[in-house]
Write an enzyme that holds these catalytic residues in place. Structure first.
Site, short mmCIF file in Angstrom:
data_model
loop_
_atom_site.label_atom_id
_atom_site.label_comp_id
_atom_site.label_asym_id
_atom_site.label_seq_id
_atom_site.Cartn_x
_atom_site.Cartn_y
_atom_site.Cartn_z
N CYS A 273 37.65 37.18 36.88
CA CYS A 273 38.46 38.54 37.49
C CYS A 273 38.09 39.58 36.28
O CYS A 273 38.05 39.39 34.97
CB CYS A 273 39.87 38.16 37.07
SG CYS A 273 40.83 39.68 37.35
N GLY B 229 32.78 42.45 51.51
CA GLY B 229 32.81 43.60 52.25
C GLY B 229 32.55 43.06 53.61
O GLY B 229 32.47 43.90 54.50
N GLY C 230 45.63 42.95 37.77
CA GLY C 230 45.90 42.35 36.79
C GLY C 230 46.71 41.01 37.04
O GLY C 230 47.24 40.43 36.28
N LYS D 285 34.51 30.15 41.25
CA LYS D 285 34.28 31.93 41.71
C LYS D 285 33.57 32.66 40.65
O LYS D 285 34.34 33.03 39.52
CB LYS D 285 35.71 32.46 42.09
CG LYS D 285 35.50 33.74 42.81
CD LYS D 285 36.63 34.25 43.60
CE LYS D 285 36.47 35.55 44.21
NZ LYS D 285 37.63 35.93 44.92
#
Ligand SMILES: Cc1cc2nc3c(=O)[nH]c(=O)nc-3n(C[C@H](O)[C@H](O)[C@H](O)COP(=O)(O)O)c2cc1C
Length: 312
Positions: A129, A243, A71, A164
């Site tokens: 986000c 990843g 958050g 982003k």
């Protein structure tokens, strides 16, 4: 060997960056890692004011990955400048600040504040986000939202602007294009994938926020595909992540089209990963007689595969 890469006006000694939210503010790792040996350190996401984030549980382990719903807990931009940046400057780190906003005005104000501060090298605009209600992904999921945030920030800063991007869209390349048209110097991708996990005994979600963002090796092939698509759609550099846990993973992203990469979740497994990545990259370069790592960017050979790109 030349491992340097260029992101707009930013010259990085190598393409390896610590990803936002997975490396604190950088200073926490200074005893273990020479921060000036990294291409850059991307800060935890910062709002104008400090923010508490969600209550626990905020992290869940999943197969080959992790789910988080922190958050966007953070100390806010003013405390970052006063308490963290002097040390990062002293350590010679290249600092990319991940900025967040609940409103367009908040993004602009943070960009304005950071633009005149010594030791800030670029802004990564977090419009992706997945686990907060306001701001963030609501901008990054739409072409107009992306364009509006990026062009508003572009007007108030000379720093490289790096939106982003979220992978939680149908066509990430069109979002990258909107960012480029709005004046972005580069795009970075991917943020985490919206996901959830449930405890079957209690039938309760494992995260307090119910849903969270999936990261780690589980998402890597999807992230590589998205970097490949964005590279074909825009001329500005693409910074890839999702990843990465080995030198081979870094090389895969760069061949797909990434100019630089970020390493997130792997830091929680191995905080000393950086020298292993650099050694592996150098061994590959020697084996392939490469003197400039940047020659690898976008060097994927699809000549015999192009027609089969959409599998049956
Ligand atoms: C615990 C955690 C916190 C994160 N916090 C942020 C953040 O503050 N801002 C942001 O843009 N991305 C944040 N991310 C996303 C990462 O920077 C990265 O985009 C994502 O995890 C994919 O890379 P990875 O698979 O290497 O971790 C966070 C990820 C994790 C796991």
């Amino acid at each position: 060997m030349d491992l340097s890469v260029r992101i707009g006006s930013l010259h990085l000694r190598n393409p390896l960056m610590a990803a936002s939210g997975c490396y604190g503010y950088g200073v926490e790792y200074a005893d273990a890692v020479n921060l000036s040996s990294l291409g850059a350190v991307v800060s935890k996401g910062l709002f104008l004011k400090p923010r508490e984030g969600h209550p626990p549980e905020r992290i869940v382990e999943t197969p080959s990955g992790m789910l988080n719903a922190i958050g966007l807990q953070g100390i806010g931009v003013h405390r970052y400048i006063a308490e963290k940046l002097p040390e990062l400057r002293r350590l010679g780190a290249t600092n990319i600040i991940n900025i967040c906003g609940s409103t367009l005005d908040e993004y602009v104000e943070i960009a304005r504040v950071l633009s005149d501060v010594d030791g800030v090298h670029a802004l990564e605009i977090n419009i992706s986000c997945p686990n907060i209600k306001e701001g963030g992904i609501t901008f990054g999921c739409s072409l107009h939202g992306t364009f509006d945030v990026v062009s508003a920030i572009r007007k108030v800063t000379h720093l490289p602007v790096i939106p982003k991007l979220t992978p939680n869209v149908t066509d990430v390349a069109s979002i990258a294009k909107a960012a480029e048209e709005a004046g972005a110097d580069a795009v970075s991708l991917v943020n985490t994938f919206l996901a959830m996990a449930i405890d079957v005994e209690t039938r309760r979600p494992k995260l307090s926020n119910i849903v969270g963002g999936l990261s780690g090796p589980a998402i890597r092939p999807i992230a590589v595909r998205m970097v490949y698509e964005c590279r074909r759609a825009v001329k500005i550099p693409v910074i890839g992540m999702g990843g990465i846990a080995s030198a081979t993973d870094v090389l895969e992203f760069m061949i797909a089209g990434a100019t630089a990469v970020q390493v997130g979740t792997a830091n929680f497994v191995d905080p000393f990963i950086w020298t292993k990545l650099l050694d592996g990259i150098e061994r590959y370069m020697a084996r392939h007689h490469l003197t400039c790592l940047s020659d690898l960017i976008g060097s994927i050979d699809t000549s015999t595969r192009e027609k089969q790109w959409v599998s049956s």
